[in-house]
Design a protein around this motif. Structure first.
Motif, PDB file in Angstrom:
ATOM      1  N   LEU A  66     -40.214  14.654 -17.514  1.00  0.00           N
ATOM      2  CA  LEU A  66     -39.238  15.445 -17.023  1.00  0.00           C
ATOM      3  C   LEU A  66     -38.493  15.232 -15.649  1.00  0.00           C
ATOM      4  O   LEU A  66     -39.361  14.625 -14.895  1.00  0.00           O
ATOM      5  N   TYR A  67     -37.636  14.261 -15.513  1.00  0.00           N
ATOM      6  CA  TYR A  67     -36.877  13.610 -14.729  1.00  0.00           C
ATOM      7  C   TYR A  67     -35.032  14.498 -14.096  1.00  0.00           C
ATOM      8  O   TYR A  67     -34.777  14.820 -15.065  1.00  0.00           O
ATOM      9  N   VAL A  68     -35.885  15.471 -13.426  1.00  0.00           N
ATOM     10  CA  VAL A  68     -35.016  16.337 -12.729  1.00  0.00           C
ATOM     11  C   VAL A  68     -33.231  15.795 -11.747  1.00  0.00           C
ATOM     12  O   VAL A  68     -34.159  14.237 -11.330  1.00  0.00           O
ATOM     13  N   ARG A  69     -32.195  16.290 -12.122  1.00  0.00           N
ATOM     14  CA  ARG A  69     -31.187  15.929 -11.243  1.00  0.00           C
ATOM     15  C   ARG A  69     -30.525  16.915 -11.201  1.00  0.00           C
ATOM     16  O   ARG A  69     -30.677  17.941 -11.225  1.00  0.00           O
ATOM     17  N   TYR A  70     -30.269  16.656  -9.504  1.00  0.00           N
ATOM     18  CA  TYR A  70     -29.416  17.367  -8.593  1.00  0.00           C
ATOM     19  C   TYR A  70     -27.895  18.293  -8.864  1.00  0.00           C
ATOM     20  O   TYR A  70     -27.968  18.903  -9.457  1.00  0.00           O
TER      21      TYR A  70
END
Lengths: 545, 354
Positions: free
Chosen positions: A171-175
């Motif tokens: 899982l690669y979260v973006r702001y």
């Protein structure tokens, strides 16, 4: 819970960084225009990258340059622990393959290729990298060959096996959605003066997080849309965790969103996810208000063997504790647990549930620090940039008590703290902490509490499951008592705790059983597990449950 | 003879001409003198009359004939609009009877006049009495410039800005007020109230403690201090203050509600619930109390009771997020999926988002 006798001790923690030669200094000086990403800071991780039994530290490094250079990879600092006893650390970044110069934010450490060596994924400001551990003290950048797209303002990330095939997914979260070429800068006018202030997230649209499914051959497949992650309004993601919250054998993904409702992704099987934050009661606080979620701590706070969620939030909000009511339902019990008042005048980032005195109840650490260093220039004098960090004792699963005043010099001085990660780095059976301070030297808080209970430390090794057993649930029992821990690859604010699961067991000297729910779906019971030592449990060697 | 007579005639004629000329001059002079005299007399009369109106006004005012005094001064000012002393007197006489007219008169006194300070004070005071706070700010600001060390001016500004909900400005002036008058209970209470409105609970504590040091019998200072201490996690210190208040005012809804919050923070769950229930019974229309009870029921895992209570509230408050949010939580925990969906839809509509 720290006992009363323990509270009489002068210091619960001592900053050991200098003694241990841990000289990491985070680099994130504020620009005159106050580029906002320079204030978000970074995370850190404990890992044993060289498998010598001594825990090492990985730090996300910042950058003084607020602009993004083409082809940049995120900067990482690796500090090798040479001796658990002396806690001697050496910077071995040079020659390790970490050549990035970009601003790094978060990282998640796990053996994604199941070769026995810990790898890492690092997110950054318009950069990201998958670093494979070559097993010889070096790492190689596999981002391109893994087909992971390093786009956007990356923050949290976590490895977890979403489809239970034994291969770790990501899982690669973006702001926020931001164009670095047209970087929005904000100012405010006060008494006729224009003052640069970092733009708040509400000025920006959110951005979708990405989910990458491992093909098992080193390549990943972007399943963001097909798995359901693309079907909701994109939000401002920061911290994230992957943990089985409803004990159905599938991990859920929980993302703290800044100024927007938090996301809880329910794994409904078949690589499909549904966002159930609001339905589960973990999207907003008890008043129905979305808060500025930063970091996340997970742990069974009240001893019912169900993990609670704790989210750090903005100044003038409370940090919020969601009690697990079962069936993926949660209740905000912040007030009842005594955390509301002490957290209202802090801006929380890193946070960890750990049993610091081994009495069998998870205590709480919170790293604080504001994102605005200029508030005083606009007449706001009670929102300092540097703030006191906090440590709370757990009073028998009913409430937390702030004991920061007695916790040692680190807790008496305000810092601009960001990521925090817990580990018993010196192997003395007491959980220590490493804290990343924005644009400052890292702290290594050695647990010096003298009056503590017995303990147990477990290292899990999957065989059918992913080798690091990320996603495993462990319950140990001793008489009428039982304790639960979850193996995760991401914790706190953009950080990663020790791969070893630490249990405080109070006055108990004997463990009756250790039950491991492996990510493969198998459940095993181990009986010959001794207290006050580190034990490795290998999947397939226990008794089937 | 003829020549002599001619010459006599000429002499006579010359004399006659001189006489006529003299008479003309006399006539002209008399006209001029009469005119000037008249003018002078008129002027003297006018001056006399004017002076008489002011004097008359003073005498009339002393005798209590205010209306007549007002008329006399108005007459006077119709001729001498720049007599600011008279205008001040007129405004002062009008103040009680016709306050709005009084304000108009006070405002006509310019900053350059010696009477301006008195006028500005009067405008500020009168505006505040008339609940026209916005009219008081400008004269108070002028006075603040002239008398920066006058506590009363700071107090007035703090009070006005507080009423206008400009809490930051109010706090600024309340702090100056306290600096100038450190032992003023009012200053401490103003700081506490402004801080409360700004959500700065911690900043309320010290001034309230000092106010109670100065006067230990201020009921709302005890209650507000208990609330502030509880909010920042100092519930043990909060308890004696809320207890003090509730012991004296056992029927206070706010008192029992804050007692419930403090007891909850002290981990006294039963006492907290009892106090919340009492507050709710004392103030059945008080939404906060009802919600607090429901909240505590949820914490005790009495989901159905909480749901029933909130569902009942929602009949009267169908679009109130403070009711619908805990109701949604209760519905979730009671597994009422249809109700959950319905509540989510309503809440999203209210939020106007997503």
């Amino acid at each position: 819970m720290l006992t009363h006798a323990a509270l009489a001790e002068p210091d619960l923690f001592v900053d050991f960084a200098q003694t241990a030669h841990l000289g990491f200094v985070h680099n994130s000086p504020p620009s005159p225009e106050r580029h906002m990403h320079l204030f978000m800071g970074s995370g850190l991780a404990w890992t044993d990258f060289d498998r010598d039994g001594v825990l090492d530290l990985l730090f996300c490094q910042g950058s003084a340059n607020p602009t993004v250079q083409p082809g940049e990879t995120p900067a990482v600092d690796l500090w090798r622990g040479l001796s658990a006893e002396t806690g001697d650390y050496h910077n071995v970044s040079a020659g390790s393959g970490f050549n990035g110069t970009g601003y790094s934010n978060g990282l998640s450490v796990a053996d994604y290729d199941n070769d026995g060596f810990a790898d890492l994924f690092v997110t950054g400001f318009f950069s990201a990298a998958l670093y494979r551990n070559n097993g010889d003290g070096t790492f190689s950048d596999q981002t391109a060959s893994a087909k992971i797209a390093p786009t956007g303002f990356g923050t949290g990330c976590c490895w977890t096996d979403l489809d239970r095939d034994g291969n770790l997914d990501l899982l690669y979260v973006r702001y926020i959605k931001i164009d670095p070429k047209q970087y929005p800068l904000c100012t405010t006018f006060y008494k006729g003066r224009e003052i640069a202030m970092g733009c708040g997230p509400k000025r920006f649209a959110g951005e979708h997080d990405s989910v990458y499914l491992s093909k098992g051959n080193g390549e990943f497949h972007d399943v963001t849309v097909t798995s359901g992650f693309g079907g909701v309004t994109p939000r401002h993601g920061l911290g994230c965790v992957a943990v089985d919250l409803d004990d159905d054998g599938h991990v859920e993904l929980y993302v703290a969103n800044d100024g927007m409702p938090n996301d809880l992704w329910k794994n409904i099987g078949g690589m499909k996810f549904e966002e159930r934050g609001m339905l589960s009661g973990v999207a907003v606080n008890r008043f129905g208000a979305a808060e500025a979620g930063m970091g996340i701590a997970v742990g069974d706070v009240d001893g019912d063997l169900k993990p609670e969620l704790f989210v750090t939030n903005y100044f003038d909000e409370t940090n919020t504790l969601y009690r697990n009511e079962g069936d993926l339902l949660f209740l905000d019990v912040t007030e009842e647990f005594g955390i509301a008042g002490p957290s209202r005048k802090r801006l929380g980032f890193g946070t960890n549930f750990q049993d610091f005195d081994n009495d069998g109840w998870l205590d709480l650490f919170v790293a604080n620090g504001h994102v605005e260093d200029h508030k005083h220039l606009i007449g706001i004098t009670d929102e300092p940039f540097a703030q006191l960090s906090q440590v709370f004792t757990n009073r028998k699963g009913r409430r937390f008590e702030d004991v920061s005043r007695r916790a040692g010099p680190f807790f008496q001085q305000p810092w601009v703290a960001r990521g925090s990660a817990a580990a018993d780095f010196d192997g003395d059976g007491k959980v220590d902490l490493a804290v990343l301070r924005l644009n400052d030297r890292a702290a290594l808080l050695r647990n010096t509490n003298q009056n503590i209970g017995h303990w147990l430390s477990l290292e899990l090794q999957g065989t059918q499951s992913n080798r690091d057993a990320i996603g495993a649930t462990v319950v140990i029992r001793s008489g009428q008592s039982a304790w639960r821990r979850d193996r995760m690859s991401s914790a706190s604010y953009l950080s990663c705790d020790s791969p070893r699961l630490h249990f405080g067991i109070g006055g108990k000297t004997k463990v009756d059983s250790v039950q491991v729910g492996w990510p493969s779906g198998e459940s095993e019971i181990f009986v010959e597990v001794h207290s006050d030592r580190l034990t490795r449990l290998v999947e397939g060697t226990g008794r089937k449950n | 003879m003829n020549a002599e007579s001619d010459s006599l005639a000429v002499i006579e004629s010359t004399l006659n001409r001189r006489q006529r000329l003299f008479r003309k001059v006399i006539w002209f002079l008399s006209i001029v003198l009469t005119t000037f005299g008249g003018f002078l007399a008129g002027r003297l009369f006018s001056d006399w009359q004017r002076a008489d109106d002011r004097t008359k006004a003073r005498i009339l005012a002393d005798e209590g004939a205010t209306d007549a005094a007002i008329t006399a001064l108005q007459r006077h000012l119709s001729h001498s609009s720049d007599d600011f002393a008279a205008r001040l007197e007129l405004a002062q006489l009008l103040q009680r009877r016709k306050p709005l007219e009084a304000l108009r008169e006070f405002r006509q006194i310019p900053p350059s006049a010696a009477e301006f300070t008195s006028a500005a004070r009067a405008v500020a005071g009168l505006s505040m009495t008339l609940e026209r706070d916005y009219d008081a700010i400008a004269p108070l600001a002028s006075l603040e410039e002239k008398f920066p060390n006058e506590a009363g001016i700071q107090q007035a500004l703090a009070e006005i800005f507080f009423r206008q909900r400009e809490y930051e400005k109010s706090l600024e002036h309340a702090r100056r007020f306290r600096t100038l008058k450190p032992d003023s209970v009012e200053a401490c209470l103003l700081i506490a109230e402004s801080s409360d409105s700004l959500g700065q609970m911690e900043a309320m504590i010290e001034p309230l403690e000092w106010a109670l040091h100065l006067d230990p019998e201020i009921p709302h200072a005890h209650l507000n201090l208990a609330f502030a201490l509880q909010s920042v996690g100092r519930s043990e210190e909060a308890f004696p203050h809320v207890r003090w208040f509730v012991d004296r005012y056992p029927s206070s809804v706010a008192g029992n509600r804050i007692l419930a919050l403090v007891e909850r923070s002290r981990d006294h769950d039963d006492e907290a619930l009892a106090a919340a229930q009492k507050a709710s019974e004392l103030g059945p229309a008080n939404l906060d109390c009802a919600i607090l009870v429901a909240d505590m029921l949820l914490y005790h895992r009495r989901y159905q009771e909480a749901y029933d209570k909130l569902d009942k509230l929602a009949v009267d408050w169908p679009r109130e997020p403070r009711v619908l949010t805990p109701l949604l939580r209760a519905a979730v925990l009671c597994r009422k999926s249809e109700r959950v969906q319905q509540l989510q839809t309503v809440l999203r509509q209210i939020e106007g988002k997503e």
